[in-house]
Structures are given as C-alpha cells and as structure tokens.
Design a protein around this motif. Structure first.
Motif, short mmCIF file in Angstrom:
data_model
loop_
_atom_site.label_atom_id
_atom_site.label_comp_id
_atom_site.label_asym_id
_atom_site.label_seq_id
_atom_site.Cartn_x
_atom_site.Cartn_y
_atom_site.Cartn_z
N LEU A 68 0.83 -1.21 0.00
CA LEU A 68 0.00 0.00 0.00
C LEU A 68 0.86 1.25 0.00
CD1 LEU A 68 -2.72 1.49 0.32
CD2 LEU A 68 -2.46 1.21 2.80
N SER A 69 1.93 1.25 0.80
CA SER A 69 2.80 2.43 0.88
C SER A 69 3.49 2.69 -0.45
CB SER A 69 3.82 2.25 2.00
OG SER A 69 4.67 1.15 1.75
N ILE A 70 3.95 1.63 -1.12
CA ILE A 70 4.58 1.80 -2.43
C ILE A 70 3.56 2.31 -3.45
CG2 ILE A 70 5.64 0.57 -4.37
CD1 ILE A 70 7.14 -1.14 -2.40
N ALA A 71 2.34 1.75 -3.41
CA ALA A 71 1.30 2.19 -4.35
C ALA A 71 0.99 3.67 -4.18
CB ALA A 71 0.04 1.35 -4.15
N LEU A 72 0.84 4.14 -2.93
CA LEU A 72 0.60 5.56 -2.68
C LEU A 72 1.75 6.42 -3.19
CD1 LEU A 72 -0.91 5.58 0.94
CD2 LEU A 72 -2.06 6.26 -1.18
N PHE A 73 2.98 5.94 -2.96
CA PHE A 73 4.15 6.68 -3.40
C PHE A 73 4.20 6.79 -4.92
CE2 PHE A 73 8.60 7.38 -4.38
CZ PHE A 73 8.98 8.31 -3.43
N VAL A 74 3.90 5.69 -5.61
CA VAL A 74 3.94 5.68 -7.08
C VAL A 74 2.85 6.59 -7.65
CG1 VAL A 74 3.53 4.25 -9.11
CG2 VAL A 74 5.02 3.42 -7.29
N ILE A 75 1.64 6.51 -7.08
CA ILE A 75 0.55 7.38 -7.54
C ILE A 75 0.91 8.85 -7.33
CG2 ILE A 75 -1.84 8.06 -7.11
CD1 ILE A 75 -2.38 5.10 -6.39
N GLY A 76 1.45 9.16 -6.15
CA GLY A 76 1.87 10.53 -5.88
C GLY A 76 2.96 10.99 -6.83
N SER A 77 3.89 10.10 -7.17
CA SER A 77 4.98 10.44 -8.10
C SER A 77 4.43 10.74 -9.49
CB SER A 77 5.99 9.29 -8.17
OG SER A 77 6.59 9.07 -6.92
N ALA A 78 3.54 9.87 -9.97
CA ALA A 78 2.98 10.06 -11.31
C ALA A 78 2.20 11.38 -11.38
CB ALA A 78 2.07 8.88 -11.66
#
Length: 489
Positions: A68-78
């Motif tokens: 979940l933490s990686i998914a949030l980070f990737v979405i925020g990055s994009a």
C-alpha cells in the motif's frame, strides 16, 4: 531486493527533489518560500504517517502495508510529474509522503522478522545501502535530470521502479497471517502525529530563516514539543495497554543505548553533511551536479565496510563494531574539519570523506541492529516505527543546530546570516575583496565542523553500553529468543 528497491525509491526522491527546487521556482514563477513546501510538505507527511505504521503492521500485515505504501508513493509520483502549478505539486508531494513514510519502517520490519536475531546485522547492512547512498547519488541524478532532461522526470522515474517493486512484493514476500486486531491508540495518534509534524516544521523553518525567535517558528516548535511530551506521558501510563509506540521497550538497555547513540550520531553527522554541498557551491563555486560528484567518496567508503560491519555485528555483537565505526568517523571528520579552507585539495577532502564513509558503514546500521536483536517477533513493528521516528527527529534537530551554528559563525565574520545560501556575484565584486569573502566563509564552515566533531564524540557515551556479544539463538517453534521471558496470559 524488494525492500531495497522501495527504500532506494523513497530516499533518492528526497535528495533528487532538493536539487530541483530553484528550477521549480523559476518554472512555476513562484517564490522560493512557496516552492520550499515541495520538500517541507513531503517531510511533514512522513512525520504524520510514521507513528501509525507499527499499529498498521500488526493490524493488516506487513506485506499489505508495504505494498500500500509503495502504491501511494507511485501514484503521488505520477501525479507530481503532471503538476501544473506550485500548489498542485505540493499537494501531490504530500500524497507521496503518506506512502513514503511507511516504506522504511515496514521494510525494516519485514527484514528483521524474516532474519531473526542471528542475522539482523547482515540484513540491516543491506537496507542501509540506500540510506547511505541516497544522499550521494540523489544530487548527481537530480542535477542531470533537471539540466538535461526535464524536472518532471525526477518524479516519473519512480513509476517503473515502484511497479517492479509491487510485482516482486506480490510474488516474493511471505503471505500475511491474520492476527487478533489491536485497538488503535487514537489519543496517542492525535498527540504524536501533529506533534511531530509541528516540531519538525518549526525546526526546519527556523534553520531556513536562521532565526528561532520568530513567532512563526517558535509557536509550532513549542506546540510540537508539548504534544510530543504529552504523548510520552500518555504512552507510559499504566492504563494504556496498547500505546501507539511502546516506549516501555526503551527500558531495555540495548534499545535505550542504541537510541541514544543514534540521536547524537544523526544530529552531528547528518547536520554536518547537509552543509557540505553548500561549501562546494558557495566557497568553491561548483555546480550542484559537481557538488554531488564530490560527495561520492563517502558512498564508496560505506559500500566497503557495510557488509563487513553487518557480519561482524552478528558474530561479535554490535557494541565493538559501533565503537570502531565511531572512531573511524571521528578521524574522518577531524581530517575534514582541519583542512576545509578556501583552497583545500579536492583529493584530500575526498580522502577524508572516504574515511567518514568507512566509519559510517560500521556505525549506523549496527546501531539499529543493537536495538532489533534484543526484540521478539511481535515487538519488531513497534520498535522499527520508534527508531524511524527517532532518526527523523534527530536529523531535523541536527540540521537546525548545524545551520544555526553556521549562520552564527558567518555573522561573526561580518557576513549576513543568509550568507550560507547566497553566493557573492563575482562580476560585481573586485577579485581581492571576493577572495577575502570566500576566505571568511570557508573559515565559518571549518569552525562549524569542529562543533560537529565535538557533538559526535558524545555518541561514544551511550555506545559504550551497547551489547558486546552476539545475540541469543531463536526458538524456531515459538519465534522468540531462547532467553526471552515467557509471555504471561
């Protein structure tokens, strides 16, 4: 590799973005004070979400939380890569921070629980690689992307790394086993999360303005400190059966000694390393990219000793390893401080940085291992969260402390308190006067490093108490240490 990929992504992002702040200010036609929130907003999001990581690991499982933490980070990055103004970029960076704050504590929990006390030193040395190399490779990568590609790619580059991390995590990490749900300590969360955010904001703003007496600095700092102290009293209360952070763990000698060592080391070392690129860019007139390259010797030194330090920690105990590492770091900082002049040899400075890296590789992660080795399987998530909070706060305090010292030394030499971040314009100043300005600036940097060295030597005091023997074996059936007290039901 799954955990290291996530850690590399989150740590690199912080240093890469710092290099791009000036460029973002120009591109969005926004004042630097506004753009600074691109970095500050991310840090405050980290401070807000880290405290809940220990509870969430126990409640939902470390694999789910990590993904979940990686998914949030990737979405925020994009989303950050598509930002159309400063406000949208700050908002997306906060989303990044909500994910990034959980990556490191969740990753450390996964590794520690999988390895057991006998191998904590080795796995900590693995996860320590991105923690040490991030601040060094970040400015190099960020300088190249901003100058030759586009600032948007400092965010887009996280997307493929994050996707690969998610796929590997789904396939490789052990499946979560549901545990009885613990009740969330809401009062603790309401005290600690805003308390940490306010405290770090106050320290960061005070360091940036070189003035801790300002109302906009003093109020959040005091409020943050009061809320944090209130949380400590709440967590230690006998009526609180499940505190957000189990501070009772610090009654153990190894955990308390490791925390004390980490606080003093992080304050001295990370604060001093923050102003080093400033020396290269102001006194020596180097570019951000060149300054990043000049920091590389420290990373190479850490790469040499980190695997060795991890294995020695598991064989002879962390106490001896940390003391040797601290001694080597002190030698490197002393050599660095003694020659930080206006015309110091880059080869000599690089050699001192390499020595500092050698010591760093045998200090930071063995210190973390000293705390983790004494814990049972179920205690690891809360301890990992607590240690990450300590590291964040200590780094902020050290940054503020060293920045204030540098500003004070500059003012003593007739330079403005903002001189640390402002480069004299060579075209407007006669060469003789410019040389004297640079000489006074170099002297201010050098004196600041001597103060940092004095603070660093204090870390020997708690380090003397660290365990000097290898950890006890683990009972495979129970997942606890053989010498651990039996749980009472």
């Amino acid at each position: 590799m799954v955990v290291v990929l996530g850690a590399v992504m989150s740590i690199l992002d912080v240093t890469v973005v710092n290099v791009a702040l000036k460029h973002l200010s120009e591109d969005f036609d926004a004042p630097l004070e506004t753009i600074q929130w691109v970095a500050t907003g991310y840090t405050l999001a980290l401070a807000t979400v880290i405290p809940v990581t220990g509870w969430a690991s126990a409640r939902f499982g470390t694999k789910r939380l990590y993904m979940l933490s990686i998914a949030l980070f990737v979405i925020g990055s994009a989303l950050a890569g598509t930002a159309w103004n400063a406000e949208s970029l700050i908002l997306f960076r906060v989303l990044q921070g909500l994910g990034g704050g959980m990556i490191m504590p969740a990753g450390m929990t996964i590794l520690t629980q999988a390895a057991g006390p006998q191998r904590v030193g080795q796995v900590m040395s693995i996860v320590g690689i991105p923690m040490l190399l991030g601040p060094i490779t970040g400015p190099i990568l960020g300088g190249w992307l901003v100058d030759d590609v586009s600032w948007r790619w400092i965010f887009y580059i996280n997307v493929p790394i994050g996707v690969v991390s998610l796929v590997l995590a789904a396939r490789i990490l052990k499946r979560d086993e549901p545990q009885p749900a613990e009740r969330l300590d809401f009062l603790g969360l309401l005290l600690l999360s805003p308390g940490l955010a306010a405290l770090i904001y106050g320290l960061a703003t005070g360091a940036e303005k070189s003035d801790f007496g300002r109302t906009d600095v003093l109020i959040p700092t005091v409020v943050g400190a009061v809320l944090s102290i209130a949380f400590v009293l709440h967590a230690l209360s006998r009526r609180n059966a499940n505190p957000l952070i189990d501070l009772r763990l610090f009654k153990r000698r190894s955990v308390a000694a490791a925390s004390g060592t980490m606080v003093l080391f992080a304050c001295a070392f990370f604060g001093a390393m923050l102003i080093l690129p400033l020396y290269y860019q102001t006194v020596r007139q180097e570019t951000a990219f060149a300054a990043g390259l000049l920091l590389a010797p420290q990373g190479f030194g850490a790469m040499v000793t980190m695997p060795i330090g991890g294995k020695l920690t598991d064989r002879v105990g962390p106490g001896r390893v940390v003391l040797i590492g601290l001694a080597v770091v002190v030698l490197g900082v002393a050599g660095f401080a003694s020659q930080l002049t206006v015309d110091a040899s880059y080869w000599a400075l690089g050699a001192a940085l390499f020595v500092m890296g050698l010591g760093m590789g045998m200090t930071m992660m063995p210190t973390m291992s000293a705390a983790m080795q004494s814990l049972t399987h179920d205690e690891v998530p809360r301890a990992s969260t607590a240690l990450n909070i300590i590291q964040q706060v200590a780094g902020s305090i050290g940054t503020a402390f060293i920045a204030v010292l540098l500003a004070s030394e500059l003012e003593k030499r007739g330079l403005s308190s903002g001189g640390a971040a402002q480069t004299p314009a060579p075209a407007q100043i006669p060469p003789e006067a410019l040389a004297k300005i640079f000489e006074r600036m170099a002297d201010a940097f050098q004196t600041t490093y001597w103060w940092s060295l004095a603070l660093l030597t204090l870390a020997f005091l708690p380090a003397l108490v660290l365990p000097r023997r290898k950890p006890a074996p683990v009972d495979a059936a129970e997942g606890t240490r053989v010498d651990a007290p039996m749980p009472m039901h």
